[in-house]
Structures are given as structure tokens and as C-alpha cells.
Design an enzyme around this catalytic site. Structure first.
Site, PDB file in Angstrom:
ATOM      1  N   ASP A   1       0.835  -1.200   0.000  1.00 31.70           N
ATOM      2  CA  ASP A   1       0.000   0.000   0.000  1.00 31.70           C
ATOM      3  C   ASP A   1       0.874   1.257   0.000  1.00 31.70           C
ATOM      4  O   ASP A   1       2.007   1.232   0.466  1.00 31.70           O
ATOM      5  CB  ASP A   1      -0.892  -0.033   1.253  1.00 31.70           C
ATOM      6  CG  ASP A   1      -2.059   0.931   1.136  1.00 31.70           C
ATOM      7  OD1 ASP A   1      -2.384   1.359   0.003  1.00 31.70           O
ATOM      8  OD2 ASP A   1      -2.651   1.269   2.181  1.00 31.70           O
TER       9      ASP A   1
ATOM     10  N   HIS B   1       2.659   3.503  -8.939  1.00 29.68           N
ATOM     11  CA  HIS B   1       2.383   2.088  -9.239  1.00 29.68           C
ATOM     12  C   HIS B   1       3.545   1.453 -10.008  1.00 29.68           C
ATOM     13  O   HIS B   1       3.922   0.312  -9.759  1.00 29.68           O
ATOM     14  CB  HIS B   1       1.082   1.951 -10.042  1.00 29.68           C
ATOM     15  CG  HIS B   1      -0.130   2.385  -9.274  1.00 29.68           C
ATOM     16  ND1 HIS B   1      -0.348   2.005  -7.977  1.00 29.68           N
ATOM     17  CD2 HIS B   1      -1.193   3.170  -9.614  1.00 29.68           C
ATOM     18  CE1 HIS B   1      -1.492   2.536  -7.541  1.00 29.68           C
ATOM     19  NE2 HIS B   1      -2.015   3.259  -8.521  1.00 29.68           N
TER      20      HIS B   1
ATOM     21  N   LEU C   1      10.639 -20.489  -4.852  1.00 27.24           N
ATOM     22  CA  LEU C   1       9.638 -19.689  -4.146  1.00 27.24           C
ATOM     23  C   LEU C   1       8.239 -19.898  -4.737  1.00 27.24           C
ATOM     24  O   LEU C   1       8.069 -19.959  -5.948  1.00 27.24           O
ATOM     25  CB  LEU C   1      10.009 -18.201  -4.261  1.00 27.24           C
ATOM     26  CG  LEU C   1       9.049 -17.207  -3.603  1.00 27.24           C
ATOM     27  CD1 LEU C   1       9.203 -17.229  -2.080  1.00 27.24           C
ATOM     28  CD2 LEU C   1       9.285 -15.791  -4.132  1.00 27.24           C
TER      29      LEU C   1
HETATM   30  C1  IPE Z   1      -5.601  -2.663  -0.404  1.00 30.30           C
HETATM   31  O1  IPE Z   1      -5.188  -1.350  -0.555  1.00 30.30           O
HETATM   32  C2  IPE Z   1      -5.643  -3.346  -1.733  1.00 30.30           C
HETATM   33  C3  IPE Z   1      -4.338  -3.582  -2.368  1.00 30.30           C
HETATM   34  C4  IPE Z   1      -3.183  -3.345  -1.821  1.00 30.30           C
HETATM   35  C5  IPE Z   1      -4.398  -4.145  -3.683  1.00 30.30           C
HETATM   36  P1  IPE Z   1      -6.229  -0.160  -0.714  1.00 30.30           P
HETATM   37  O2  IPE Z   1      -5.444   1.088  -0.789  1.00 30.30           O
HETATM   38  O3  IPE Z   1      -7.157  -0.435  -1.841  1.00 30.30           O
HETATM   39  O4  IPE Z   1      -7.058  -0.267   0.655  1.00 30.30           O
HETATM   40  P2  IPE Z   1      -7.895   0.817   1.435  1.00 30.30           P
HETATM   41  O5  IPE Z   1      -8.834   1.415   0.447  1.00 30.30           O
HETATM   42  O6  IPE Z   1      -6.933   1.824   1.950  1.00 30.30           O
HETATM   43  O7  IPE Z   1      -8.570   0.060   2.526  1.00 30.30           O
HETATM   44  C1  IPE Z   2      -1.337   0.280  -3.431  1.00 27.59           C
HETATM   45  O1  IPE Z   2      -1.162   1.663  -3.432  1.00 27.59           O
HETATM   46  C2  IPE Z   2      -1.588  -0.294  -4.803  1.00 27.59           C
HETATM   47  C3  IPE Z   2      -2.982  -0.682  -5.057  1.00 27.59           C
HETATM   48  C4  IPE Z   2      -3.953  -0.681  -4.177  1.00 27.59           C
HETATM   49  C5  IPE Z   2      -3.308  -1.105  -6.405  1.00 27.59           C
HETATM   50  P1  IPE Z   2      -2.371   2.664  -3.452  1.00 27.59           P
HETATM   51  O2  IPE Z   2      -2.760   2.947  -4.850  1.00 27.59           O
HETATM   52  O3  IPE Z   2      -3.481   2.173  -2.581  1.00 27.59           O
HETATM   53  O4  IPE Z   2      -1.715   3.958  -2.828  1.00 27.59           O
HETATM   54  P2  IPE Z   2      -2.353   4.909  -1.723  1.00 27.59           P
HETATM   55  O5  IPE Z   2      -2.774   4.045  -0.587  1.00 27.59           O
HETATM   56  O6  IPE Z   2      -3.506   5.595  -2.381  1.00 27.59           O
HETATM   57  O7  IPE Z   2      -1.245   5.839  -1.384  1.00 27.59           O
HETATM   58 MG    MG Z   3      -3.987   2.406  -0.624  1.00 23.51          MG
END
Ligand code: IPE
Ligand code: IPE
Ligand code: MG
Length: 240
Positions: A13, A30, A124
Site C-alpha cells: 500500500d 504504481h 519460491l
Molecule cells: C488494499 O489497498 C488493496 C491492495 C493493496 C491491492 P487499498 O489502498 O485499496 O485499501 P484501502 O482502500 O486503503 O482500505
Molecule cells: C497500493 O497503493 C496499490 C494498489 C492498491 C493497487 P495505493 O494505490 O493504494 O496507494 P495509496 O494508498 O492511495 O497511497
Molecule cells: Mg492504498
């Protein structure tokens, strides 16, 4: 390193916030996150982790702006191609968790090929959760069980925790020992709810693109110092 977790699950995240902090668009985060993932996959194997399961796209992530969803799907396509090369190079078995039917035919083909090519690899075990949601996974499992009961392949009395686990996308994979979430959020966001019943949780403020090998080592060290009791009592050579 002592007491290496056999299975590490990661909620990667913070890509968007990381990019924003650098004045860049979310998609830049990303792309950088995908690079970090390559590094972590390699270092996991070196550390001695046997199973690595990462959350790449949730069933809820479809609710993001169309442009971002499109960019993420494109990036995943590129990543899966790279993953095929990595899997051959590192003898890595790759599996995708989640409802694959909702993905584009191209992605589905890529996945099918990747899983087929790597199915007998013994390095792995790398799981990518893609269009994955734990509730969705459990509902699909229950639907399948109900069908098997209707077709008399299964009887209600036979349903045990082990049988239920076998209906999940993670069939055959041991439960995670350690769950890591990056970027400060302390929630599970619909990830592996059944499987993490007794996992150790590790939260770090480090955003995913900055989660390099050193950070993984810190998480593994934290895990090693934990005392897992599974509802029992701490093991001590004491006089009872
Ligand atoms: C969780 O992250 C999903 C992934 C890492 C793919 P999100 O950024 O979508 O989760 P929330 O919205 O903060 O709960
Ligand atoms: C995690 O990073 C990747 C996915 C959920 C696809 P985020 O896109 O959720 O990044 P934040 O949490 O908005 O910073
Ligand atoms: Mg996120």
C-alpha cells in the site's frame, strides 16, 4: 536468520501517496511499486521464505477512477510478462488468487500460461492476488461446496476447516505466518480473512515503493521475536 516465516503475505500500500509526495501522478507510484516488488520477490527467496503472497488489486479497487484502473491493468499485464521470465530464471511457481473471469482475455491468457509453465517449479511459491477479495473468495468457495453437495460429491458432515480451505483460491498453500502492510494504514482491507486467523501482523509507515530488502529483513526480525501461542500458553520449562 533464525525463525524465518514460511509464508509472508503483503498488502502493498501507499504507491499513490508516495508519488504525490514527489509531485508525480499516482501511476508513477504504481510503476515504482512494481519495481520494488521485483526486488522483494528475489530477496524473499534469498532470506528463505517459501511462500510470498501479495495483494495487487482488490475487488474494491474497480471503484477507482477509470484511468487509474486502466493504468493498473496495463501495468499488471507488463508485470506478468516479466514474472514469466523471473519464474523461469528463479525456478519460481506463480499462482494468481482472485476471480480471473473479470479480467481481460489477454490478462487471462497471460495468467494461464504463467501458471502452466511454472506449475512444477520448486523454488519460491509466489501468489499474486488480482481482483481478489476475501469475502468474494469465500462466497465462491461456498457456492462450489453447495454445488458439490447437490451433486452428492460432498456431504455437509464432511465440511471441516481443512475441507473449506481446499475450496479457497489458496488451496494447498499454508496459512501466512506474517502479514505485512506498508504505508501506515492498520487494516486488512478484505485480504485473506480466513487464512490470517493466527498470522502475526506487522505494520510499517514505509510506503510500498520504498519497501526495499532492508525493510523486509526488519519485518522478518520482528516476526522472529514474536511469541505465537495459538490460544495456548507460553511454552516454558516450568514445574507444573
Ligand atoms: C488494499 O489497498 C488493496 C491492495 C493493496 C491491492 P487499498 O489502498 O485499496 O485499501 P484501502 O482502500 O486503503 O482500505
Ligand atoms: C497500493 O497503493 C496499490 C494498489 C492498491 C493497487 P495505493 O494505490 O493504494 O496507494 P495509496 O494508498 O492511495 O497511497
Ligand atoms: Mg492504498
Amino acid at each position: 536468520m533464525e525463525k524465518v516465516p514460511q509464508h509472508v503475505a503483503v498488502i502493498l500500500d501507499g504507491n499513490g501517496r508516495w508519488a504525490k509526495s514527489k509531485g508525480m501522478p499516482r501511476n508513477y507510484g504504481h510503476a515504482q511499486g512494481a519495481k520494488t516488488l521485483e526486488e522483494i520477490v528475489e530477496s524473499s527467496a534469498k532470506i528463505g521464505i517459501k511462500y510470498l503472497t501479495v495483494y495487487a488489486f482488490s475487488t474494491e479497487n474497480w471503484g477507482r477512477p477509470e484511468e487509474e484502473v486502466k493504468a493498473l491493468m496495463n501495468l499488471l499485464g507488463t508485470y506478468l510478462k516479466k514474472c514469466l521470465k523471473m519464474s523461469i530464471k528463479h525456478n519460481m511457481k506463480v499462482r494468481i488468487l482472485g476471480a480471473k473471469e473479470a479480467l481481460t482475455p489477454e490478462l487471462q491468457k497471460e495468467i494461464e500460461n504463467l501458471e502452466e509453465v511454472s506449475k512444477d517449479f520448486t523454488g519460491l511459491n509466489f501468489q499474486i492476488a488480482l481482483n481478489y477479495g476475501s469475502r468474494d473468495e469465500m462466497l465462491r468457495a461456498m457456492q462450489k461446496m453447495a454445488n458439490d453437495i447437490k451433486e452428492e460429491k460432498l456431504s455437509p458432515e464432511e465440511i471441516t476447516a481443512e475441507v473449506f480451505s481446499d475450496y479457497l483460491d489458496t488451496r494447498g498453500i499454508p496459512d501466512p505466518d506474517l502479514l505485512i502492510r506498508t504505508s501506515g494504514e492498520q487494516r486488512i482491507s478484505n485480504y485473506l480473512l480466513w487464512q490470517i486467523a493466527y498470522s502475526e501482523l506487522y505494520f510499517t509507515d514505509v510506503p510500498w515503493p520504498d519497501f526495499h530488502t532492508e525493510e523486509l529483513k526488519k519485518a522478518v526480525e520482528a516476526y522472529a521475536s514474536r511469541d505465537r501461542r495459538y490460544g495456548g500458553v507460553k511454552e516454558e520449562r516450568s514445574h507444573v
